[in-house]
Design an enzyme around this catalytic site. Structure first.
Site, short mmCIF file in Angstrom:
data_model
loop_
_atom_site.label_atom_id
_atom_site.label_comp_id
_atom_site.label_asym_id
_atom_site.label_seq_id
_atom_site.Cartn_x
_atom_site.Cartn_y
_atom_site.Cartn_z
CG ASP A 10 0.05 1.18 2.48
OD1 ASP A 10 -0.75 0.30 2.11
OD2 ASP A 10 0.53 2.02 1.70
CG ASP A 59 -3.50 -1.55 -4.14
OD1 ASP A 59 -3.39 -2.15 -5.22
OD2 ASP A 59 -2.56 -0.91 -3.62
CG ASP A 64 -2.77 -17.51 -9.74
OD1 ASP A 64 -2.57 -18.40 -10.60
OD2 ASP A 64 -2.53 -17.67 -8.54
CB THR A 123 4.46 4.73 -9.01
OG1 THR A 123 3.96 4.17 -7.79
CG2 THR A 123 3.30 5.03 -9.93
CD GLN A 193 5.51 5.35 -4.81
OE1 GLN A 193 5.84 4.95 -5.93
NE2 GLN A 193 4.39 4.95 -4.21
O1 C5P Z 1 3.06 5.98 0.85
P1 C5P Z 1 2.84 6.13 -0.62
O2 C5P Z 1 2.14 7.44 -0.99
O3 C5P Z 1 4.08 5.89 -1.44
O4 C5P Z 1 1.79 4.98 -0.96
C1 C5P Z 1 1.41 4.66 -2.27
C2 C5P Z 1 0.44 3.52 -2.23
O5 C5P Z 1 0.04 3.22 -3.55
C3 C5P Z 1 0.97 2.25 -1.60
O6 C5P Z 1 -0.09 1.70 -0.83
C4 C5P Z 1 1.29 1.35 -2.78
O7 C5P Z 1 1.03 -0.01 -2.48
C5 C5P Z 1 0.31 1.84 -3.84
N1 C5P Z 1 0.72 1.66 -5.22
C6 C5P Z 1 1.86 2.24 -5.74
N2 C5P Z 1 2.20 2.03 -7.05
C7 C5P Z 1 1.43 1.30 -7.86
C8 C5P Z 1 0.27 0.74 -7.34
C9 C5P Z 1 -0.06 0.95 -6.01
O8 C5P Z 1 2.57 2.94 -5.02
N3 C5P Z 1 1.71 1.18 -9.12
#
Ligand code: C5P
Length: 236
Positions: A10, A59, A64, A123, A193
């Protein structure tokens, strides 16, 4: 075994993302390119990762009408990535259309189709925030029902929290992929998160892949951070 850890790149620029890949070295074999990096420099980054023989999870969480998503998936299939995702709440027809266009395009190109997985409930969302969406179920129930829908549509798996992984495994079987973000080593900052687990718990709960971003990408030494998580995965 190393493929079980997917590092979320990211970053806002190609330069930052490449620096992180170089810093992680051999500890990381699988990377996730999400919206931020893809909108900034997506295709160049994917070429860079492929040249380095890294696997790529794209990702973009497509959602849509079926026609629009299936056409987008057709184009993304040409990038030669290993995994692509859509939102399960786009519905059965949208997921079926995405799967079909991916299969057709991969066949036409003579390449292996990427894995197509569906995002269930983000999440970052806890029960309180989820209840405001008025689905009238718990997060876990909704995740499992979206996972079943993704399976019915012929998708390869889902993105969910490791907190729901056991229930998904029970409902969808052993060959259904469970990709879990929301992974935090013990004591690490949770940031935005909510439904988090440690790497070891995610594996013990049946996750196939762990998506980890900031605990590695923002670490003083990303390679050490990745190595520690790889070891925790191995020992789980
Ligand atoms: O930095 P972190 O470990 O929180 O990153 C989690 C990654 O997983 C981010 O890129 C986020 O976009 C992705 N993600 C998420 N939850 C989801 C799907 C994808 O956190 N359900």
């Amino acid at each position: 075994m190393k493929d079980k850890l997917i590092v979320a790149l990211d970053f806002p620029t190609l330069q930052d993302a490449k620096a992180c890949v170089d810093a992680c070295g051999e500890e990381v074999t699988y990377y996730k390119v999400g919206m931020e990096l893809y909108y900034a420099a997506g295709n160049e980054m994917i070429s860079f990762l492929k040249q380095k023989q890294k696997k790529v999870f794209l990702d973009l969480k497509l959602q849509d009408i079926p026609n629009t998503v299936s056409r987008a998936v057709r184009v993304l299939t040409r990038l030669g990535v290993d995994m692509i995702n859509v939102h399960a709440v786009g519905g059965l027809k949208m997921m079926q259309a995405a799967k079909q266009s991916m299969r057709e395009e991969a066949q036409a190109l003579g390449i292996a189709a990427p894995k197509l997985i569906a995002v269930t409930i983000l999440t970052s969302m806890d029960e309180t925030e989820f209840s405001a969406l008025n689905y009238r179920t718990s997060v876990a129930e909704q995740v499992v029902s979206l996972a079943k829908l993704a399976k019915q549509a012929g998708l390869d798996g889902v993105v969910a929290s490791a907190q729901e992984a056991k229930k998904i495994r029970q409902a969808c079987g052993s060959d259904f992929l469970i990709v879990t973000p929301g992974v935090r080593p013990a004591g690490a900052a949770t940031q935005d998160q909510s439904r988090i687990t440690t790497p070891a718990t995610a594996i013990q709960n049946g996750a196939d892949y762990l998506v980890v971003g900031r605990p590695i990408t923002q670490a003083a030494n990303p390679q050490d951070a990745a190595r520690n998580i790889q070891q925790e995965i191995c020992n789980a």
